[in-house]
Design a protein around this motif. Sequence first.
Motif, PDB file in Angstrom:
ATOM      1  N   LEU A 100       0.806  -1.220   0.000  1.00 57.43           N
ATOM      2  CA  LEU A 100       0.000   0.000   0.000  1.00 57.43           C
ATOM      3  C   LEU A 100       0.841   1.273   0.000  1.00 57.43           C
ATOM      4  CD1 LEU A 100      -2.769  -0.990   2.566  1.00 57.43           C
ATOM      5  CD2 LEU A 100      -2.973  -0.888   0.076  1.00 57.43           C
ATOM      6  N   ARG A 101       1.908   1.301   0.791  1.00 62.93           N
ATOM      7  CA  ARG A 101       2.645   2.549   0.998  1.00 62.93           C
ATOM      8  C   ARG A 101       4.043   2.590   0.375  1.00 62.93           C
ATOM      9  NH1 ARG A 101      -0.683   6.270   3.820  1.00 62.93           N
ATOM     10  NH2 ARG A 101       1.201   7.162   4.679  1.00 62.93           N
ATOM     11  N   ARG A 102       4.626   1.461   0.070  1.00 59.72           N
ATOM     12  CA  ARG A 102       5.992   1.378  -0.478  1.00 59.72           C
ATOM     13  C   ARG A 102       7.013   2.098   0.399  1.00 59.72           C
ATOM     14  NH1 ARG A 102       5.940  -2.660  -3.920  1.00 59.72           N
ATOM     15  NH2 ARG A 102       4.382  -2.426  -5.515  1.00 59.72           N
ATOM     16  N   ASP A 103       6.853   1.959   1.715  1.00 63.91           N
ATOM     17  CA  ASP A 103       7.767   2.557   2.679  1.00 63.91           C
ATOM     18  C   ASP A 103       8.323   1.434   3.546  1.00 63.91           C
ATOM     19  OD1 ASP A 103       9.142   4.027   4.543  1.00 63.91           O
ATOM     20  OD2 ASP A 103       7.432   5.208   5.214  1.00 63.91           O
ATOM     21  N   ALA A 104       9.605   1.126   3.354  1.00 65.48           N
ATOM     22  CA  ALA A 104      10.201  -0.020   4.044  1.00 65.48           C
ATOM     23  C   ALA A 104      10.152   0.145   5.552  1.00 65.48           C
ATOM     24  CB  ALA A 104      11.638  -0.226   3.575  1.00 65.48           C
ATOM     25  N   ALA A 105      10.458   1.344   6.046  1.00 65.04           N
ATOM     26  CA  ALA A 105      10.470   1.558   7.494  1.00 65.04           C
ATOM     27  C   ALA A 105       9.070   1.335   8.080  1.00 65.04           C
ATOM     28  CB  ALA A 105      10.976   2.956   7.828  1.00 65.04           C
ATOM     29  N   LEU A 106       8.064   1.903   7.439  1.00 65.69           N
ATOM     30  CA  LEU A 106       6.696   1.726   7.911  1.00 65.69           C
ATOM     31  C   LEU A 106       6.290   0.259   7.875  1.00 65.69           C
ATOM     32  CD1 LEU A 106       3.940   2.937   8.772  1.00 65.69           C
ATOM     33  CD2 LEU A 106       3.406   3.075   6.335  1.00 65.69           C
ATOM     34  N   SER A 107       6.643  -0.432   6.822  1.00 67.15           N
ATOM     35  CA  SER A 107       6.298  -1.846   6.687  1.00 67.15           C
ATOM     36  C   SER A 107       6.926  -2.682   7.793  1.00 67.15           C
ATOM     37  CB  SER A 107       6.759  -2.374   5.333  1.00 67.15           C
ATOM     38  OG  SER A 107       6.207  -1.620   4.287  1.00 67.15           O
ATOM     39  N   ILE A 108       8.203  -2.463   8.048  1.00 74.27           N
ATOM     40  CA  ILE A 108       8.911  -3.254   9.061  1.00 74.27           C
ATOM     41  C   ILE A 108       8.377  -2.947  10.454  1.00 74.27           C
ATOM     42  CG2 ILE A 108      11.162  -3.611  10.153  1.00 74.27           C
ATOM     43  CD1 ILE A 108      12.373  -3.147   7.327  1.00 74.27           C
ATOM     44  N   ILE A 109       8.184  -1.656  10.747  1.00 72.93           N
ATOM     45  CA  ILE A 109       7.686  -1.278  12.071  1.00 72.93           C
ATOM     46  C   ILE A 109       6.254  -1.785  12.263  1.00 72.93           C
ATOM     47  CG2 ILE A 109       7.021   0.694  13.510  1.00 72.93           C
ATOM     48  CD1 ILE A 109       9.480   2.144  12.294  1.00 72.93           C
ATOM     49  N   GLY A 110       5.422  -1.623  11.242  1.00 74.92           N
ATOM     50  CA  GLY A 110       4.039  -2.085  11.343  1.00 74.92           C
ATOM     51  C   GLY A 110       3.944  -3.584  11.542  1.00 74.92           C
ATOM     52  N   GLY A 111       4.719  -4.344  10.790  1.00 79.27           N
ATOM     53  CA  GLY A 111       4.723  -5.797  10.937  1.00 79.27           C
ATOM     54  C   GLY A 111       5.235  -6.232  12.300  1.00 79.27           C
ATOM     55  N   THR A 112       6.267  -5.538  12.795  1.00 83.08           N
ATOM     56  CA  THR A 112       6.819  -5.866  14.105  1.00 83.08           C
ATOM     57  C   THR A 112       5.801  -5.579  15.211  1.00 83.08           C
ATOM     58  OG1 THR A 112       9.052  -5.384  13.317  1.00 83.08           O
ATOM     59  CG2 THR A 112       8.722  -5.416  15.702  1.00 83.08           C
ATOM     60  N   VAL A 113       5.126  -4.429  15.111  1.00 89.12           N
ATOM     61  CA  VAL A 113       4.116  -4.075  16.112  1.00 89.12           C
ATOM     62  C   VAL A 113       2.971  -5.093  16.087  1.00 89.12           C
ATOM     63  CG1 VAL A 113       2.344  -2.360  16.686  1.00 89.12           C
ATOM     64  CG2 VAL A 113       4.688  -1.624  16.208  1.00 89.12           C
ATOM     65  N   ALA A 114       2.510  -5.451  14.889  1.00 86.03           N
ATOM     66  CA  ALA A 114       1.430  -6.442  14.784  1.00 86.03           C
ATOM     67  C   ALA A 114       1.852  -7.773  15.397  1.00 86.03           C
ATOM     68  CB  ALA A 114       1.026  -6.632  13.323  1.00 86.03           C
ATOM     69  N   TYR A 115       3.061  -8.202  15.118  1.00 89.81           N
ATOM     70  CA  TYR A 115       3.586  -9.464  15.659  1.00 89.81           C
ATOM     71  C   TYR A 115       3.657  -9.416  17.183  1.00 89.81           C
ATOM     72  CZ  TYR A 115       7.038 -12.997  16.880  1.00 89.81           C
ATOM     73  OH  TYR A 115       7.696 -14.038  17.461  1.00 89.81           O
ATOM     74  N   MET A 116       4.199  -8.304  17.723  1.00 93.45           N
ATOM     75  CA  MET A 116       4.344  -8.191  19.172  1.00 93.45           C
ATOM     76  C   MET A 116       2.977  -8.111  19.856  1.00 93.45           C
ATOM     77  SD  MET A 116       7.469  -8.566  19.593  1.00 93.45           S
ATOM     78  CE  MET A 116       7.623  -8.294  21.328  1.00 93.45           C
ATOM     79  N   LEU A 117       2.020  -7.434  19.233  1.00 90.15           N
ATOM     80  CA  LEU A 117       0.672  -7.390  19.790  1.00 90.15           C
ATOM     81  C   LEU A 117       0.040  -8.771  19.812  1.00 90.15           C
ATOM     82  CD1 LEU A 117      -0.754  -4.055  18.319  1.00 90.15           C
ATOM     83  CD2 LEU A 117      -0.258  -4.574  20.721  1.00 90.15           C
ATOM     84  N   MET A 118       0.229  -9.514  18.734  1.00 95.87           N
ATOM     85  CA  MET A 118      -0.328 -10.873  18.683  1.00 95.87           C
ATOM     86  C   MET A 118       0.268 -11.750  19.784  1.00 95.87           C
ATOM     87  SD  MET A 118      -2.579 -11.269  16.233  1.00 95.87           S
ATOM     88  CE  MET A 118      -2.571 -12.996  15.859  1.00 95.87           C
ATOM     89  N   LEU A 119       1.559 -11.625  20.023  1.00 93.65           N
ATOM     90  CA  LEU A 119       2.208 -12.446  21.040  1.00 93.65           C
ATOM     91  C   LEU A 119       1.822 -12.021  22.456  1.00 93.65           C
ATOM     92  CD1 LEU A 119       5.896 -13.066  19.927  1.00 93.65           C
ATOM     93  CD2 LEU A 119       4.018 -14.668  19.957  1.00 93.65           C
ATOM     94  N   ASN A 120       1.853 -10.715  22.707  1.00 90.48           N
ATOM     95  CA  ASN A 120       1.700 -10.232  24.073  1.00 90.48           C
ATOM     96  C   ASN A 120       0.248  -9.974  24.489  1.00 90.48           C
ATOM     97  OD1 ASN A 120       4.486 -10.212  24.729  1.00 90.48           O
ATOM     98  ND2 ASN A 120       4.714  -8.444  23.411  1.00 90.48           N
ATOM     99  N   VAL A 121      -0.579  -9.534  23.556  1.00 89.27           N
ATOM    100  CA  VAL A 121      -1.972  -9.230  23.886  1.00 89.27           C
ATOM    101  C   VAL A 121      -2.894 -10.360  23.448  1.00 89.27           C
ATOM    102  CG1 VAL A 121      -3.868  -7.601  23.531  1.00 89.27           C
ATOM    103  CG2 VAL A 121      -1.536  -6.753  23.776  1.00 89.27           C
ATOM    104  N   GLY A 122      -2.629 -10.874  22.256  1.00 96.07           N
ATOM    105  CA  GLY A 122      -3.504 -11.907  21.691  1.00 96.07           C
ATOM    106  C   GLY A 122      -3.302 -13.277  22.295  1.00 96.07           C
ATOM    107  N   GLY A 123      -2.172 -13.507  22.934  1.00 89.24           N
ATOM    108  CA  GLY A 123      -1.934 -14.789  23.573  1.00 89.24           C
ATOM    109  C   GLY A 123      -1.577 -15.917  22.619  1.00 89.24           C
ATOM    110  N   PHE A 124      -1.073 -15.603  21.450  1.00 82.50           N
ATOM    111  CA  PHE A 124      -0.704 -16.646  20.477  1.00 82.50           C
ATOM    112  C   PHE A 124       0.675 -17.168  20.747  1.00 82.50           C
ATOM    113  CE2 PHE A 124      -4.092 -14.454  18.315  1.00 82.50           C
ATOM    114  CZ  PHE A 124      -4.797 -15.487  17.752  1.00 82.50           C
TER     115      PHE A 124
END
Length: 124
Positions: A100-124
């Motif tokens: 969507l954005r073609r911004d590597a920094a945004l992509s990496i940070i967004g993916g990392t945040v989603a992953y960490m939320l899934m692990l820490n909040v989602g309980g996966f």
Amino acid sequence: MNQLVCAAGAYGLPDGVSLGGVLAVLIPAAVVTMVLRQLPFSALALLKNSGFVKLLGYTMPVGVMTVLAVYTLHTEVVLQGQSIIASLVGVGVTVLLHALRRDAALSIIGGTVAYMLMLNVGGF
């Protein structure tokens, strides 16, 4: 030479180690380190207009990201036995943001945040 050994005692060096001996090792090591650190920049200046270097500049970021993604997924699922869901969500968010954005920094940070939320909040 005796003066250097006496002076070495003042610097807290062990017995039998002279300041001259220490400098004989440290100075060449420092010169070699500086030359080796400068070498890639000098070589790049010579190859600046090379098609091969341009190809590497285009393909290496994708290759590095692919290797990191495969390594992470393999480590988490196969070696640590964790759920693959959090990892796949992180990779999916990274790919979606980059499409969507073609911004590597945004992509990496967004993916990392989603992953960490899934692990820490989602309980996966």
